[in-house]
Design a protein around this motif. Structure first.
Motif, PDB file in Angstrom:
ATOM      1  N   ASN A  31       0.844  -1.191   0.000  1.00 55.35           N
ATOM      2  CA  ASN A  31       0.000   0.000   0.000  1.00 55.35           C
ATOM      3  C   ASN A  31       0.883   1.245   0.000  1.00 55.35           C
ATOM      4  OD1 ASN A  31      -2.435  -1.490   0.226  1.00 55.35           O
ATOM      5  ND2 ASN A  31      -2.153  -1.657   2.444  1.00 55.35           N
ATOM      6  N   GLN A  32       0.502   2.238  -0.770  1.00 54.97           N
ATOM      7  CA  GLN A  32       1.202   3.524  -0.814  1.00 54.97           C
ATOM      8  C   GLN A  32       2.736   3.342  -0.894  1.00 54.97           C
ATOM      9  OE1 GLN A  32      -0.655   6.802   1.497  1.00 54.97           O
ATOM     10  NE2 GLN A  32      -1.407   5.148   2.814  1.00 54.97           N
ATOM     11  N   TYR A  83      -4.478   1.250   3.076  1.00 50.59           N
ATOM     12  CA  TYR A  83      -4.803   1.600   1.691  1.00 50.59           C
ATOM     13  C   TYR A  83      -4.876   3.109   1.485  1.00 50.59           C
ATOM     14  CZ  TYR A  83      -7.051   1.332  -2.871  1.00 50.59           C
ATOM     15  OH  TYR A  83      -7.336   1.463  -4.204  1.00 50.59           O
ATOM     16  N   TYR A  84      -5.437   3.837   2.464  1.00 52.17           N
ATOM     17  CA  TYR A  84      -5.649   5.269   2.290  1.00 52.17           C
ATOM     18  C   TYR A  84      -4.678   6.134   3.092  1.00 52.17           C
ATOM     19  CZ  TYR A  84     -10.044   4.163  -0.056  1.00 52.17           C
ATOM     20  OH  TYR A  84     -10.976   3.686  -0.939  1.00 52.17           O
ATOM     21  N   PHE A  85      -4.052   5.605   4.121  1.00 53.86           N
ATOM     22  CA  PHE A  85      -3.178   6.414   4.963  1.00 53.86           C
ATOM     23  C   PHE A  85      -2.202   5.517   5.709  1.00 53.86           C
ATOM     24  CE2 PHE A  85      -6.992   5.400   7.362  1.00 53.86           C
ATOM     25  CZ  PHE A  85      -6.488   4.935   8.565  1.00 53.86           C
TER      26      PHE A  85
END
Length: 235
Positions: A29-30, A188-190
Motif C-alpha cells: 500500500n502507498q 490503503y488510504y493512509f
C-alpha cells in the motif's frame, strides 16, 4: 476501559501484521508515501503522568523513605505532526500537541488531610529524530527520541496562595527528553503508526511554599514530571 481498548487495538494490529507477514502477501500500500520531502498528520493518544521527587533528607518514618504518595491517572493527548525526510532512514519531526492529565498526591505521614489533586493542561512541543528500519511489506518499525518543552497552562506559578490555602503550585515551563518506539502500518488510504514513548523532565518544577518550614516543600530538593505516552498517528 481505556486500558482494555488500548490492549485490544494492539492485539488487532499484531494479528493483522503476522497474518500478512506469513501469508505471502506482497502487495504494498502507498509504495511512494515515504518519498515525500514533507508530510503532515495528526495524532490521538493517552498519557500517564507521574512525579519524581528527590529529597533533602531520607525519611525513615515511611516504608519507602519518601514523603509523598503519588496517584497516577490516564489522560488524553491530541496534536499535529510535521515530518521532514532527511534520508531513507531518518526523519525530523515536530509534534505540537495538547495533553490533559490529572494527578494526585499526599504526604505519607501527617495529622491533617494533605491530599492534593492536580489538573494539568500542557501545550507540549517536541522536536524528535525518528530512525526508520527497512520496510517489510506494509510494516516499518521505528525508534524515536529528542527534546521537548511544555507550557503548563494550569501551573498556578504566580498564584500568591500556596499549600496553606490548599493550592499546589508548579512552574509554567518544563523541559524534557523523550525516547520511544513504534511501527508504521501502511494502509490503503493512509499510514497508521501506534507508538509508546517515555517523557522525562530535566528541570525542577516545584514552586516552594511561602513558609520555608512547610511540610509540603521543605524536604523536597527537586520535583520533576515523568510520563508515558501511547499515541496513534495518522498520516
Amino acid at each position: 476501559m481505556k486500558k482494555f481498548f488500548i490492549i485490544a487495538l494492539f492485539l488487532f494490529i499484531s494479528n493483522a501484521s503476522f497474518a500478512q507477514l506469513f501469508s505471502g502477501e506482497s502487495i504494498e500500500n502507498q509504495p511512494n508515501v515515504d518519498n515525500k520531502r514533507w508530510s503532515w498528520g495528526y495524532f490521538l493518544g493517552f498519557n500517564s503522568y507521574d512525579f519524581d521527587f528527590d529529597y533533602i533528607d531520607y525519611n525513615p518514618s515511611t516504608v519507602t523513605g519518601k514523603d509523598y504518595l503519588v496517584e497516577t491517572r490516564t489522560g488524553f493527548n491530541v496534536g499535529l505532526i510535521g515530518n521532514l525526510k532527511l534520508n531513507d532512514h531518518f526523519d525530523l519531526r515536530f509534534e505540537p500537541g495538547v495533553n490533559f492529565n490529572t494527578r494526585g498526591f499526599q504526604l505519607y505521614s501527617a495529622d491533617i488531610n494533605t491530599f492534593r489533586e492536580i489538573n494539568s493542561t500542557y501545550v507540549h512541543l517536541p522536536l524528535l529524530l525518528k530512525f526508520n528500519a527497512n520496510r517489510l511489506n506494509n510494516f516499518r518499525p521505528f525508534v524515536v527520541g529528542g527534546l521537548s518543552t511544555s507550557i503548563n497552562l494550569s501551573s498556578n506559578e504566580n498564584n500568591p496562595d500556596d499549600n496553606s490555602a490548599g493550592q499546589f503550585r508548579m512552574k509554567t515551563n518544563s523541559y524534557y527528553y523523550e525516547l520511544g518506539f513504534g511501527i508504521d502500518i501502511y494502509l490503503y488510504y493512509f499510514k497508521f503508526s501506534p507508538s509508546i514513548r517515555g517523557v522525562f523532565a530535566i528541570n525542577d518544577e516545584l514552586v516552594r511554599d511561602n513558609d520555608p518550614n512547610s511540610i509540603y516543600t521543605e524536604n523536597v530538593d527537586s520535583m520533576s514530571s515523568r510520563a508515558v505516552f501511547i499515541n496513534f498517528t495518522f498520516q
